[in-house]
Scaffold this motif. Structure first.
Motif, PDB file in Angstrom:
ATOM      1  N   PHE A 107       0.849  -1.189   0.000  1.00  0.00           N
ATOM      2  CA  PHE A 107       0.000   0.000   0.000  1.00  0.00           C
ATOM      3  C   PHE A 107       0.884   1.238   0.000  1.00  0.00           C
ATOM      4  N   PHE A 108       0.363   2.306  -0.585  1.00  0.00           N
ATOM      5  CA  PHE A 108       1.038   3.594  -0.497  1.00  0.00           C
ATOM      6  C   PHE A 108       0.744   4.221   0.864  1.00  0.00           C
ATOM      7  N   CYS A 109       1.623   5.082   1.311  1.00  0.00           N
ATOM      8  CA  CYS A 109       1.390   5.837   2.539  1.00  0.00           C
ATOM      9  C   CYS A 109       1.952   7.236   2.327  1.00  0.00           C
ATOM     10  N   CYS A 110       1.197   8.254   2.725  1.00  0.00           N
ATOM     11  CA  CYS A 110       1.713   9.611   2.594  1.00  0.00           C
ATOM     12  C   CYS A 110       1.187  10.488   3.720  1.00  0.00           C
ATOM     13  N   ASN A 111       1.928  11.535   4.016  1.00  0.00           N
ATOM     14  CA  ASN A 111       1.537  12.473   5.049  1.00  0.00           C
ATOM     15  C   ASN A 111       0.436  13.396   4.543  1.00  0.00           C
ATOM     16  N   ALA A 112      -0.461  13.780   5.437  1.00  0.00           N
ATOM     17  CA  ALA A 112      -1.597  14.609   5.041  1.00  0.00           C
ATOM     18  C   ALA A 112      -1.187  16.031   4.690  1.00  0.00           C
ATOM     19  N   ASP A 113       0.017  16.448   5.094  1.00  0.00           N
ATOM     20  CA  ASP A 113       0.434  17.819   4.819  1.00  0.00           C
ATOM     21  C   ASP A 113       1.406  17.907   3.647  1.00  0.00           C
ATOM     22  N   ASN A 114       1.445  16.877   2.814  1.00  0.00           N
ATOM     23  CA  ASN A 114       2.317  16.908   1.642  1.00  0.00           C
ATOM     24  C   ASN A 114       1.729  17.774   0.532  1.00  0.00           C
ATOM     25  N   ILE A 115       2.565  18.592  -0.068  1.00  0.00           N
ATOM     26  CA  ILE A 115       2.215  19.286  -1.303  1.00  0.00           C
ATOM     27  C   ILE A 115       3.357  19.062  -2.278  1.00  0.00           C
ATOM     28  N   TRP A 116       3.027  18.653  -3.477  1.00  0.00           N
ATOM     29  CA  TRP A 116       4.064  18.445  -4.481  1.00  0.00           C
ATOM     30  C   TRP A 116       3.503  18.678  -5.868  1.00  0.00           C
ATOM     31  N   LEU A 117       4.411  18.962  -6.800  1.00  0.00           N
ATOM     32  CA  LEU A 117       4.087  19.061  -8.217  1.00  0.00           C
ATOM     33  C   LEU A 117       4.790  17.908  -8.916  1.00  0.00           C
ATOM     34  N   ASP A 118       4.033  17.076  -9.600  1.00  0.00           N
ATOM     35  CA  ASP A 118       4.610  15.917 -10.264  1.00  0.00           C
ATOM     36  C   ASP A 118       5.518  16.318 -11.415  1.00  0.00           C
ATOM     37  N   GLY A 119       6.502  15.470 -11.674  1.00  0.00           N
ATOM     38  CA  GLY A 119       7.370  15.647 -12.822  1.00  0.00           C
ATOM     39  C   GLY A 119       6.802  14.913 -14.024  1.00  0.00           C
ATOM     40  N   PRO A 120       7.669  14.323 -14.860  1.00  0.00           N
ATOM     41  CA  PRO A 120       7.179  13.597 -16.035  1.00  0.00           C
ATOM     42  C   PRO A 120       6.183  12.493 -15.690  1.00  0.00           C
ATOM     43  N   TRP A 131       9.235  -0.538  -7.778  1.00  0.00           N
ATOM     44  CA  TRP A 131       8.894  -1.504  -6.733  1.00  0.00           C
ATOM     45  C   TRP A 131       9.308  -2.929  -7.082  1.00  0.00           C
ATOM     46  N   ASN A 132       9.962  -3.579  -6.127  1.00  0.00           N
ATOM     47  CA  ASN A 132      10.331  -4.990  -6.250  1.00  0.00           C
ATOM     48  C   ASN A 132      10.076  -5.659  -4.903  1.00  0.00           C
ATOM     49  N   PRO A 133       8.942  -6.346  -4.741  1.00  0.00           N
ATOM     50  CA  PRO A 133       8.596  -6.912  -3.422  1.00  0.00           C
ATOM     51  C   PRO A 133       9.552  -7.995  -2.957  1.00  0.00           C
ATOM     52  N   ASP A 134      10.287  -8.610  -3.864  1.00  0.00           N
ATOM     53  CA  ASP A 134      11.240  -9.636  -3.450  1.00  0.00           C
ATOM     54  C   ASP A 134      12.442  -9.038  -2.724  1.00  0.00           C
ATOM     55  N   GLU A 135      12.730  -7.771  -3.001  1.00  0.00           N
ATOM     56  CA  GLU A 135      13.903  -7.121  -2.411  1.00  0.00           C
ATOM     57  C   GLU A 135      13.563  -6.094  -1.342  1.00  0.00           C
ATOM     58  N   MET A 136      12.339  -5.566  -1.356  1.00  0.00           N
ATOM     59  CA  MET A 136      12.017  -4.368  -0.583  1.00  0.00           C
ATOM     60  C   MET A 136      10.942  -4.613   0.461  1.00  0.00           C
ATOM     61  N   ASP A 137      11.166  -4.046   1.656  1.00  0.00           N
ATOM     62  CA  ASP A 137      10.100  -3.945   2.653  1.00  0.00           C
ATOM     63  C   ASP A 137       9.368  -2.615   2.522  1.00  0.00           C
ATOM     64  N   ALA A 138      10.090  -1.592   2.112  1.00  0.00           N
ATOM     65  CA  ALA A 138       9.488  -0.285   1.859  1.00  0.00           C
ATOM     66  C   ALA A 138      10.332   0.459   0.839  1.00  0.00           C
ATOM     67  N   LEU A 139       9.654   1.274   0.043  1.00  0.00           N
ATOM     68  CA  LEU A 139      10.305   2.099  -0.972  1.00  0.00           C
ATOM     69  C   LEU A 139       9.894   3.544  -0.723  1.00  0.00           C
ATOM     70  N   VAL A 184       4.687   0.517   0.870  1.00  0.00           N
ATOM     71  CA  VAL A 184       4.993  -0.320   2.022  1.00  0.00           C
ATOM     72  C   VAL A 184       4.475  -1.739   1.825  1.00  0.00           C
ATOM     73  N   SER A 185       5.329  -2.706   2.105  1.00  0.00           N
ATOM     74  CA  SER A 185       4.933  -4.111   2.148  1.00  0.00           C
ATOM     75  C   SER A 185       4.460  -4.464   3.552  1.00  0.00           C
ATOM     76  N   HIS A 186       3.523  -5.403   3.647  1.00  0.00           N
ATOM     77  CA  HIS A 186       3.121  -5.899   4.970  1.00  0.00           C
ATOM     78  C   HIS A 186       4.309  -6.474   5.735  1.00  0.00           C
ATOM     79  N   ARG A 187       5.332  -6.905   5.019  1.00  0.00           N
ATOM     80  CA  ARG A 187       6.509  -7.463   5.680  1.00  0.00           C
ATOM     81  C   ARG A 187       7.171  -6.430   6.597  1.00  0.00           C
TER      82      ARG A 187
END
Length: 240
Positions: A107-120, A131-139, A184-187
């Motif tokens: 699942f994604f997780c983000c702070n409620a006070d984030n402001i950003w402008l996306d790039g490409p 994302w690679n779930p075999d290698e990552m617990d969180a990105l 975030v992975s449940h792991r």
């Protein structure tokens, strides 16, 4: 179009907002208005734009105000993780929502006070591509200093060529700042402490295991932690 790694994001919105006083004396920090709308709407609008269908919003401080506002959303669809009985901090908040089967893996997780402008690409596509779930617990989505508006700190992480993260060394500057957005992975949540605790505890374990990774953000990110940061943020947003 990039296929997203998850259709759900948790928005961390339960904090007391002490640094934003006096604006938070009568409203929760996510309801403070910047550029014509509450902070939480900036995050929810970005979720909608990216195609994230569901948002889990945790509430504690002045919870009724925030819950009533968030539940008006149609897209993303909002469900509330109720922390009125006790503030759980970032780690405890995720664990509680997960225990209530509100969060898919990952699942994604983000702070409620984030402001950003996306790039490409949008922020959630940036994370999904990496994302690679075999290698990552969180990105973690990370911002270089020159793309972080209003930020005056020393940074948070070093990132190696493979994207593995290490903490900033005391007395030095780290090139990357945590944006408040992660995948975030449940792991990551396994064997978590009970009650209130910071996600930093889980990140530290993931660093030791070589499973905390970062992705460099391609857009522009705004630090909006105090009332003094609002005016320069609004000015930068007007410039686009």
């Amino acid at each position: 179009m990039t296929k997203l790694a998850s259709d759900t994001a948790m928005i961390m919105a339960a904090g007391m907002g002490k640094r934003m006083r006096p604006l938070t004396a009568s409203q929760p920090k996510p309801m403070v208005r910047v550029a014509g709308k509450p902070l939480i709407d900036h995050a929810l609008d970005r979720l909608h734009d990216a195609g994230v269908a569901n948002a889990v919003v945790n509430v504690h401080y002045l919870a009724d105000i925030l819950e009533a506002h968030a539940k008006e959303r149609v897209s993303p669809k909002v469900v509330i993780s109720d922390e009125r009985s006790g503030l759980l901090e970032t780690g405890g908040g995720m664990v509680k929502a997960n225990a209530q089967d509100m969060l898919p893996d990952p699942f994604f997780c983000c702070n409620a006070d984030n402001i950003w402008l996306d790039g490409p690409r949008n922020a959630f596509a940036d994370l999904s591509t990496r994302w690679n779930p075999d290698e990552m617990d969180a990105l973690l989505l990370l911002v270089p200093h020159d793309q972080a508006v209003n930020f005056t700190g020393k940074g948070d992480f070093y990132m190696d060529p493979q994207g593995k993260l290490k903490r900033r060394v005391s007395g030095r500057i780290a090139p990357f700042i945590y944006s408040g957005i992660q995948l975030v992975s449940h792991r990551l949540l396994r064997d978590a402490p009970e009650g209130a605790f910071s996600t930093n505890i889980l990140w530290n374990r993931a660093i030791e295991e070589g499973r905390l990774f970062g992705a460099a953000f391609t857009g522009l990110w705004f630090e909006v932690g105090t009332p003094q940061a609002i005016a320069p943020t609004e000015a930068a947003l007007r410039r686009g």
